[in-house]
Design an enzyme around this catalytic site. Structure first.
Site, PDB file in Angstrom:
ATOM      1  N   ASP A  29       0.814  -1.222   0.000  1.00  0.00           N
ATOM      2  CA  ASP A  29       0.000   0.000   0.000  1.00  0.00           C
ATOM      3  C   ASP A  29       0.846   1.269   0.000  1.00  0.00           C
ATOM      4  O   ASP A  29       0.647   2.161   0.824  1.00  0.00           O
ATOM      5  CB  ASP A  29      -0.948   0.019   1.213  1.00  0.00           C
ATOM      6  CG  ASP A  29      -1.746  -1.252   1.374  1.00  0.00           C
ATOM      7  OD1 ASP A  29      -2.120  -1.841   0.348  1.00  0.00           O
ATOM      8  OD2 ASP A  29      -1.981  -1.666   2.522  1.00  0.00           O
ATOM      9  N   GLU A  46     -11.074   1.019  -3.769  1.00  0.00           N
ATOM     10  CA  GLU A  46     -10.424   1.429  -2.523  1.00  0.00           C
ATOM     11  C   GLU A  46      -9.186   2.250  -2.863  1.00  0.00           C
ATOM     12  O   GLU A  46      -8.955   2.607  -4.009  1.00  0.00           O
ATOM     13  CB  GLU A  46     -10.035   0.185  -1.708  1.00  0.00           C
ATOM     14  CG  GLU A  46      -9.147  -0.782  -2.469  1.00  0.00           C
ATOM     15  CD  GLU A  46      -8.878  -2.071  -1.733  1.00  0.00           C
ATOM     16  OE1 GLU A  46      -8.983  -2.100  -0.506  1.00  0.00           O
ATOM     17  OE2 GLU A  46      -8.541  -3.070  -2.402  1.00  0.00           O
TER      18      GLU A  46
END
EC number: 3.2.1.37
Length: 529
Positions: free
Chosen positions: A14, A195
């Site tokens: 991420d 997301e």
């Protein structure tokens, strides 16, 4: 400039990237590992050094009780008004879903926070609570001086799309207070699982970048744009701007969850997560790693990859011979969940040693004495020297190859019914509803022991010897190292981290009986592909 991909090998998912002057910084998720968030620094996008783990005290982060693969998700790092700003999610409940993932409500707790600092390696502020409407929060600082908080919206209701789009709300950068009402600006594409939002302003367009397709083999980076902050957003005409979903033989898989940075020369690069599967089992024991790729803005104003497919090269092997002579843990090491490390280890009670106090079992979600580093290659050799004299069978210490509480292999020194010193392997396996297996107990010599773990792709072997002895005693079993991966899992549980190897000490009697570790040598071996 040719980076070795992945640029951050091992569990570093991420990525959020930012440039300040000539300096680049990448923040990555740490989930249940403490301290929270890893920040690496580079001057050339090629060579990266860990410079900070900013969430390091209880007023910022306390993850005791957090389930596996919860905790710190998808930090977002930005720079504005002379300060670094870090937004992150602390996931408190994930919940086991049904096998098909569609029946019943999906109740989860995602709490989003903000910290800031004027120096990347300084003392960051206490955490300011923002909201809990979904995860993957990010900040966008607009040209007019206003700042905006984005996050994905979670819909827990049955038969609804769980990933319910991207919402935005203005944020007061003096107080962290959210202003006005949240507005949903993007519903996502048919890939679903929308997301990881990031927003950029270029040539009068707002460019929204999101992760889609789930964080496994269907992962992708999608982009959309609008002349207005609140939309409507037009989806990129080419589909995903980066993905390996259609190239199953590519060396980098699971590519997605990106963030953009521009060099002083005007080049655009995307940092993104990826996974490198083991050749035989196709499992990603190294977890989700961070790679980087050059991008180009087309004449039509859309972003595209400068290369047709993600590039992969082998990072240089690591050789780390860490002792415990200093006042702090070597930089590679972390522990689990607790903001009170003094309760689980000490570097001063026996100078020159890492003392682990026997606490809860390795499978606890609260306080266990486990200190470990990331596995960053498919082949490694680990050795440690431990001085430990267990008094009974409830006490154990040793070396552990660990993914989470449901999957690990623990080479432990323990004691038998007559107090005799034994070496034994405890394997916790993700089979059925979960399985814990104890291997044969082997008599161990008195005094300090050297323990050894050798991993070669899917195979793990353990050995031990008396301190100073010439020959190793190898346990006869080969253990399955591939279970230390996202792909090997109990049904319905989250798996988003990667394999670690380290030291552990547990005492189920509650007396806190300690173990002293003199060193921890981690050496990666050639031939990783």
């Amino acid at each position: 400039m040719t980076p070795n991909n992945p640029i951050l090998p091992g569990f570093n998912p991420d990525p959020s990237i930012v440039r300040v002057g000539e300096d680049y910084y990448i923040a990555t998720s740490t989930f249940e590992w403490y301290p929270g968030v890893q920040i690496h620094h580079s001057r050339d996008l090629v060579n990266w050094t860990l410079v900070a783990r900013p969430l390091n005290r209880a007023s910022q982060l306390d993850m005791r009780g957090n389930p596996d693969s919860c905790g710190v998700w998808a930090p977002d790092l930005t720079y504005a008004n002379g300060r670094f700003h870090l937004i992150f999610t602390d996931v408190k409940r994930y919940g086991r879903t049904t096998v098909d993932g569609a029946k019943g409500a999906s109740l989860r707790d995602f709490h989003n926070y903000w910290v800031s600092c004027d120096r990347i390696d300084g003392a960051w502020t206490d955490a300011v609570y923002l909201n809990s409407s979904g995860f993957d929060p990010a900040l966008f600082h607009d040209e007019d001086g206003r700042s905006w908080l984005l996050n994905m919206l979670w819909d827990h209701r049955p038969d609804r799309k769980r990933f319910a789009g991207i919402v935005i709300q203005q944020m007061d950068m003096d107080t962290g207070r959210l202003l006005g009402e949240r507005r949903r600006i993007f519903d996502g594409t048919p890939l679903g699982f929308t997301e990881g939002p990031h927003l950029y302003k270029r040539d009068g367009w707002y460019h929204l970048l999101v992760a889609e397709g789930g964080t496994e083999r269907g992962h992708a980076v999608t982009m959309a744009r609008s002349r207005d902050l609140f939309g409507p957003y037009e989806v990129h005409p080419d589909g995903p701007v980066l993905t390996a979903r259609d190239t199953p033989d590519a060396p980098l898989q699971r590519t997605g969850h990106g963030d953009l940075v521009e060099t002083p020369e005007g080049e655009t690069w995307m940092a993104y997560l990826c996974g490198r599967p083991l050749p035989a089992s196709n499992r990603c024991v190294l977890g989700r790693e961070t790679a980087i790729q050059r991008m180009e803005w087309g004449a039509d104003g859309w972003l595209r990859c400068a290369e047709p497919t993600p590039v992969a090269t082998n990072p240089a092997p690591v050789e780390a011979r860490d002792g415990f002579d200093g006042p702090a843990l070597p930089a590679a090491f972390q522990w689990l969940r607790t903001p009170k490390p003094e309760y689980i280890f000490s570097l001063t009670e026996r100078p020159g040693h890492l003392r682990l106090f026997g606490r809860e079992t390795i499978g606890s979600h609260f306080e266990q004495a486990l200190v470990a580093r990331r596995q960053t290659a498919f082949r490694y050799d680990v050795r440690t020297l431990v001085d430990y004299e267990p008094e009974h069978f409830q006490q154990a210490a040793g070396i552990v190859a660990y993914y989470n509480s449901t999957k690990y292999h623990f080479l432990q020194i323990t004691a038998g019914d007559a107090g005799e010193k034994l070496v034994q392997v405890l394997s916790v396996l993700p089979n059925g509803e979960g399985q814990s297996l104890m291997g044969p107990a082997v008599p161990a010599p008195a005094g300090p022991l050297e323990l050894r773990a050798v991993v070669d792709h899917e195979a793990l072997r353990f050995a031990f010897r008396a301190a100073g002895a010439a020959e190793w005693t190898w346990l006869p079993q080969d253990f399955d190292a591939s279970i230390l991966s996202d792909e090997a899992t109990l049904a319905g549980l989250p798996n988003f981290t990667g394999a670690f190897v380290g030291m552990a000490c547990q005492d189920m009697s509650g007396s806190g009986h300690p173990a002293d570790f003199r060193y921890f040598h981690y050496v990666e071996r050639l031939g990783d592909d």
